[in-house]
Design a protein around this motif. Structure first.
Motif, PDB file in Angstrom:
ATOM      1  N   GLY A   1      61.419  38.201  37.352  1.00 10.34           N
ATOM      2  CA  GLY A   1      60.079  38.712  37.604  1.00 10.34           C
ATOM      3  C   GLY A   1      59.214  37.701  38.337  1.00 10.34           C
ATOM      4  O   GLY A   1      59.662  36.598  38.689  1.00 10.34           O
ATOM      5  N   ARG A   2      57.998  38.085  38.568  1.00 11.00           N
ATOM      6  CA  ARG A   2      57.018  37.257  39.279  1.00 11.00           C
ATOM      7  C   ARG A   2      55.828  37.047  38.361  1.00 11.00           C
ATOM      8  O   ARG A   2      55.198  38.004  37.922  1.00 11.00           O
ATOM      9  CB  ARG A   2      56.584  37.944  40.573  1.00 11.00           C
ATOM     10  CG  ARG A   2      55.672  37.143  41.498  1.00 11.00           C
ATOM     11  CD  ARG A   2      55.536  37.895  42.816  1.00 11.00           C
ATOM     12  NE  ARG A   2      54.767  37.168  43.799  1.00 11.00           N
ATOM     13  CZ  ARG A   2      53.484  37.415  44.075  1.00 11.00           C
ATOM     14  NH1 ARG A   2      52.836  38.372  43.414  1.00 11.00           N
ATOM     15  NH2 ARG A   2      52.837  36.720  45.001  1.00 11.00           N
ATOM     16  N   TYR A   3      55.518  35.804  38.045  1.00 12.00           N
ATOM     17  CA  TYR A   3      54.514  35.484  37.050  1.00 12.00           C
ATOM     18  C   TYR A   3      53.421  34.598  37.659  1.00 12.00           C
ATOM     19  O   TYR A   3      53.685  33.795  38.561  1.00 12.00           O
ATOM     20  CB  TYR A   3      55.162  34.774  35.854  1.00 12.00           C
ATOM     21  CG  TYR A   3      56.305  35.545  35.268  1.00 12.00           C
ATOM     22  CD1 TYR A   3      56.086  36.632  34.425  1.00 12.00           C
ATOM     23  CD2 TYR A   3      57.627  35.219  35.587  1.00 12.00           C
ATOM     24  CE1 TYR A   3      57.132  37.356  33.894  1.00 12.00           C
ATOM     25  CE2 TYR A   3      58.694  35.942  35.068  1.00 12.00           C
ATOM     26  CZ  TYR A   3      58.437  37.011  34.223  1.00 12.00           C
ATOM     27  OH  TYR A   3      59.486  37.739  33.703  1.00 12.00           O
ATOM     28  N   GLU A   4      52.219  34.773  37.151  1.00 15.94           N
ATOM     29  CA  GLU A   4      51.073  34.075  37.718  1.00 15.94           C
ATOM     30  C   GLU A   4      50.917  32.688  37.102  1.00 15.94           C
ATOM     31  O   GLU A   4      51.031  32.515  35.887  1.00 15.94           O
ATOM     32  CB  GLU A   4      49.800  34.886  37.500  1.00 15.94           C
ATOM     33  CG  GLU A   4      48.614  34.374  38.311  1.00 15.94           C
ATOM     34  CD  GLU A   4      47.454  35.341  38.311  1.00 15.94           C
ATOM     35  OE1 GLU A   4      46.708  35.362  39.310  1.00 15.94           O
ATOM     36  OE2 GLU A   4      47.285  36.081  37.330  1.00 15.94           O
ATOM     37  N   ILE A   5      50.651  31.725  37.960  1.00 16.16           N
ATOM     38  CA  ILE A   5      50.325  30.364  37.529  1.00 16.16           C
ATOM     39  C   ILE A   5      48.803  30.224  37.531  1.00 16.16           C
ATOM     40  O   ILE A   5      48.152  30.543  38.524  1.00 16.16           O
ATOM     41  CB  ILE A   5      50.948  29.310  38.469  1.00 16.16           C
ATOM     42  CG1 ILE A   5      52.470  29.436  38.486  1.00 16.16           C
ATOM     43  CG2 ILE A   5      50.544  27.899  38.043  1.00 16.16           C
ATOM     44  CD1 ILE A   5      53.128  28.569  39.537  1.00 16.16           C
ATOM     45  N   LEU A   6      48.250  29.753  36.442  1.00 21.66           N
ATOM     46  CA  LEU A   6      46.808  29.607  36.320  1.00 21.66           C
ATOM     47  C   LEU A   6      46.438  28.143  36.172  1.00 21.66           C
ATOM     48  O   LEU A   6      47.196  27.349  35.617  1.00 21.66           O
ATOM     49  CB  LEU A   6      46.293  30.374  35.097  1.00 21.66           C
ATOM     50  CG  LEU A   6      46.659  31.863  35.005  1.00 21.66           C
ATOM     51  CD1 LEU A   6      46.188  32.427  33.673  1.00 21.66           C
ATOM     52  CD2 LEU A   6      46.050  32.643  36.153  1.00 21.66           C
ATOM     53  N   CYS A   7      45.271  27.795  36.674  1.00 24.27           N
ATOM     54  CA  CYS A   7      44.684  26.493  36.368  1.00 24.27           C
ATOM     55  C   CYS A   7      43.704  26.713  35.230  1.00 24.27           C
ATOM     56  O   CYS A   7      42.619  27.257  35.436  1.00 24.27           O
ATOM     57  CB  CYS A   7      43.974  25.892  37.583  1.00 24.27           C
ATOM     58  SG  CYS A   7      43.153  24.318  37.198  1.00 24.27           S
ATOM     59  N   GLU A   8      44.087  26.309  34.029  1.00 21.59           N
ATOM     60  CA  GLU A   8      43.248  26.540  32.860  1.00 21.59           C
ATOM     61  C   GLU A   8      42.415  25.298  32.543  1.00 21.59           C
ATOM     62  O   GLU A   8      42.289  24.876  31.395  1.00 21.59           O
ATOM     63  CB  GLU A   8      44.105  26.959  31.671  1.00 21.59           C
ATOM     64  CG  GLU A   8      44.783  28.309  31.882  1.00 21.59           C
ATOM     65  CD  GLU A   8      45.491  28.829  30.657  1.00 21.59           C
ATOM     66  OE1 GLU A   8      45.582  28.084  29.658  1.00 21.59           O
ATOM     67  OE2 GLU A   8      45.951  29.977  30.673  1.00 21.59           O
ATOM     68  N   GLU A   9      41.874  24.724  33.585  1.00 22.39           N
ATOM     69  CA  GLU A   9      40.976  23.570  33.463  1.00 22.39           C
ATOM     70  C   GLU A   9      39.826  23.788  34.431  1.00 22.39           C
ATOM     71  O   GLU A   9      40.026  24.278  35.544  1.00 22.39           O
ATOM     72  CB  GLU A   9      41.716  22.281  33.803  1.00 22.39           C
ATOM     73  CG  GLU A   9      41.004  21.018  33.391  1.00 22.39           C
ATOM     74  CD  GLU A   9      40.972  20.826  31.895  1.00 22.39           C
ATOM     75  OE1 GLU A   9      39.847  20.760  31.333  1.00 22.39           O
ATOM     76  OE2 GLU A   9      42.041  20.750  31.277  1.00 22.39           O
ATOM     77  N   LEU A  10      38.626  23.440  34.007  1.00 26.07           N
ATOM     78  CA  LEU A  10      37.458  23.600  34.880  1.00 26.07           C
ATOM     79  C   LEU A  10      37.521  22.518  35.948  1.00 26.07           C
ATOM     80  O   LEU A  10      37.019  21.415  35.765  1.00 26.07           O
ATOM     81  CB  LEU A  10      36.167  23.506  34.065  1.00 26.07           C
ATOM     82  CG  LEU A  10      34.874  23.753  34.843  1.00 26.07           C
ATOM     83  CD1 LEU A  10      34.871  25.125  35.491  1.00 26.07           C
ATOM     84  CD2 LEU A  10      33.658  23.608  33.918  1.00 26.07           C
ATOM     85  N   CYS A  11      38.150  22.868  37.089  1.00 25.08           N
ATOM     86  CA  CYS A  11      38.407  21.870  38.125  1.00 25.08           C
ATOM     87  C   CYS A  11      37.362  21.897  39.234  1.00 25.08           C
ATOM     88  O   CYS A  11      37.536  21.231  40.248  1.00 25.08           O
ATOM     89  CB  CYS A  11      39.804  22.071  38.705  1.00 25.08           C
ATOM     90  SG  CYS A  11      40.077  23.674  39.478  1.00 25.08           S
ATOM     91  N   GLY A  12      36.293  22.665  39.058  1.00 20.52           N
ATOM     92  CA  GLY A  12      35.242  22.689  40.062  1.00 20.52           C
ATOM     93  C   GLY A  12      34.755  24.105  40.300  1.00 20.52           C
ATOM     94  O   GLY A  12      35.148  25.049  39.610  1.00 20.52           O
ATOM     95  N   MET A  13      33.902  24.243  41.273  1.00 20.17           N
ATOM     96  CA  MET A  13      33.358  25.543  41.644  1.00 20.17           C
ATOM     97  C   MET A  13      34.497  26.522  41.934  1.00 20.17           C
ATOM     98  O   MET A  13      35.430  26.219  42.664  1.00 20.17           O
ATOM     99  CB  MET A  13      32.457  25.394  42.870  1.00 20.17           C
ATOM    100  CG  MET A  13      32.025  26.709  43.488  1.00 20.17           C
ATOM    101  SD  MET A  13      30.981  27.718  42.417  1.00 20.17           S
ATOM    102  CE  MET A  13      29.475  26.749  42.418  1.00 20.17           C
ATOM    103  N   ALA A  14      34.422  27.715  41.320  1.00 20.99           N
ATOM    104  CA  ALA A  14      35.400  28.784  41.545  1.00 20.99           C
ATOM    105  C   ALA A  14      36.824  28.352  41.197  1.00 20.99           C
ATOM    106  O   ALA A  14      37.782  28.729  41.874  1.00 20.99           O
ATOM    107  CB  ALA A  14      35.324  29.277  42.989  1.00 20.99           C
ATOM    108  N   HIS A  15      36.967  27.583  40.122  1.00 18.78           N
ATOM    109  CA  HIS A  15      38.306  27.107  39.754  1.00 18.78           C
ATOM    110  C   HIS A  15      39.228  28.266  39.385  1.00 18.78           C
ATOM    111  O   HIS A  15      40.457  28.144  39.444  1.00 18.78           O
ATOM    112  CB  HIS A  15      38.217  26.115  38.591  1.00 18.78           C
ATOM    113  CG  HIS A  15      38.236  26.749  37.237  1.00 18.78           C
ATOM    114  ND1 HIS A  15      39.370  26.823  36.474  1.00 18.78           N
ATOM    115  CD2 HIS A  15      37.261  27.351  36.515  1.00 18.78           C
ATOM    116  CE1 HIS A  15      39.099  27.446  35.330  1.00 18.78           C
ATOM    117  NE2 HIS A  15      37.840  27.761  35.335  1.00 18.78           N
TER     118      HIS A  15
END
Length: 476
Positions: free
Chosen positions: A219-233
């Motif tokens: 399947g195809r799975y989404e990678i998320l950035c679960e850290e507040l890395c800046g505007m519109a993270h």
């Protein structure tokens, strides 16, 4: 009495909501079922405590309700009660912590047969690197990072030359094979998380962190950035595709090595000029664009971006939406370029054409547009010059009517919604920060006020060797 009833109702409602809630774990697609087990144990321990404490509270409110004929007893200490509470609390905490420590011990011990790849985080983009046939990743250094070397790889390291580079935000892994992910950040704190795999880990600038997992479902799975890395993270998203071993090997064979990126491409400006004749009917003889034909300026755009768009048109990723009338026309025209060599040739010729300044957009407030453009500038640059490392194209030189139409297309998901448009989903989210047409006009007007920057030769596809140098001189 009423308070006690309300407490009991809240307890029952909480239990019903918990077990009937549609917001639950995503389907498991890795070996880390033990992480689910630890979370379930925590739910049971804290849930039992929640029910017991609140039921006792309701009982105490009812049993010891106000009665003018009764007096409370003063009992500052109760060793028996304190002993039982300490013992029960200790058992509860141990029940929650012990499984987590056991799982963490497995999480930090990577199987010896695990494949390895590197995930590199940068606002707001993921890219990846795999070792080549030698099985060793080459050395990297921050000071080596540049537009031509976005990974910062040491070109003098023999182990680095066969490293496989994935510039897009989509990574592939084989099914049922342990995978170790090395992670580093090029700017700020990020976090690599794939909910279906139950893995996440911070990327800390200056350090290399890691995690591992074994994918168990295709399947195809989404990678998320679960850290507040800046505007519109929240726009920093990628995908990881779990393939069969055969499909994975086919995908891997198509990727580019670091050594190949060091080789300048060859292009034929004579053939490129011939191929451009079909483009010039709409885009102008000098690639200046033509509003009457709804054709934007091409001379202002970098070759790497135009190549990606042409490939998207050819693959139906762009221009396939029923409401994208002009995209459908481009999809048909892109088919006239038979292969990558033809695309490189025509883009090399376009790069020799002089860029023309676009007219400023009418009806926009430059002051408000400048404020709104701050969100855009993180990727596209303070002066709209674009950033190759972030896959963000140049904005200056594009006509206001074209920019406005593209923003509208993103807002309506006419453009960017295709599942293989690796960066379109980010632009859909970012474009919707412009909440009305006036905001779009303002930011477009401000972009139009920015002066075109950079040398014209920066649009050339690498420092390639033109096969007809005398034609290049004439074209320039």
């Amino acid at each position: 009495m009423l308070v006690a009833i309300v407490i009991i109702i809240l307890v029952v409602a909480s239990l019903v909501f918990h077990f009937a809630s549609p917001w639950w774990f995503t389907p498991l697609a890795s070996n880390w079922s033990s992480i689910d087990d630890t979370i379930n144990i925590t739910f049971w321990v804290t849930g039992i405590v929640f029910v017991l404490v609140n039921c006792f509270l309701a009982y105490a409110v009812f049993r010891y309700r106000f009665n003018k004929n009764k007096r409370a007893d003063y009992e500052p200490e109760n060793k028996k009660l304190e002993t039982w509470l300490t013992l029960i609390t200790t058992i509860g905490v141990a029940a929650m912590l012990a499984p987590g420590l056991f799982v963490w011990g497995q999480f930090v011990n990577v199987p010896e047969d695990a494949d390895v790849f590197e995930a590199v985080g940068q606002q707001w983009h993921w890219s990846y690197r795999l070792p080549g046939k030698d099985g060793i990743l080459g050395q990297t250094a921050v000071e080596l990072i540049s537009e031509k070397n976005p990974f910062g790889i040491n070109p003098e390291d023999a182990n680095a030359l066969d490293d496989i580079l994935i510039f897009s935000n989509e990574m592939h892994v084989p099914i049922d094979q342990p995978v170790k992910v090395l992670m580093r950040s090029k700017d700020v704190l990020h976090n690599f998380a794939v909910p279906q795999f139950r893995v996440k880990m911070d990327l800390v600038p200056g350090l290399v962190s890691y995690l591992w997992f074994t994918p168990t479902k295709l399947g195809r799975y989404e990678i998320l950035c679960e850290e507040l890395c800046g505007m519109a993270h929240y726009t920093m998203r990628g995908h990881i595709v779990v393939d069969s071993r055969q499909s994975y090997d086919l995908w891997l064979a198509k990727q580019t090595t670091f050594a190949q990126t060091l080789q300048p491409p060859e292009y034929d400006l004579v053939k490129g000029k011939t191929l451009f004749a079909a483009c010039s009917a709409c885009h102008g003889s000098n690639g200046e664009g033509n509003e009457a034909m709804n054709a934007p300026q091409l001379a202002s755009q970098p070759a790497w971006y135009m190549k990606r768009q042409l490939k998207y048109y050819q693959q139906g990723i762009r221009g396939s939406h029923k409401n994208d009338q002009f995209g459908q026309q481009m999809a048909a025209m892109s088919a006239t370029l038979a292969d990558d060599k033809a695309i490189d040739d025509v883009l090399a010729y376009i790069a020799t054409l002089p860029e023309q300044a676009a007219k400023a957009g009418a009806g926009g407030n430059l002051a408000k547009g400048k404020i709104l453009y701050r969100n855009c500038s993180y990727c596209h640059g303070d002066n709209g010059e674009g950033k190759f490392a972030l896959n963000a194209p140049k904005l200056t030189g594009l006509q206001p009517w074209y920019l406005k139409r593209q923003l509208s297309n993103y807002q309506q998901s006419i453009r960017g919604a295709h599942r293989k448009d690796l960066y379109g989903s980010q632009m859909i989210l970012m474009s919707r920060l412009l909440q009305n047409e006036q905001a779009v006009d303002d930011v477009v007007a401000y972009i139009g006020s920015l002066a075109p920057g950079g040398a014209l030769t920066s649009n050339l596809p690498g420092k390639g060797r033109a096969l007809q140098p005398e034609t290049a001189s004439a074209g320039e």
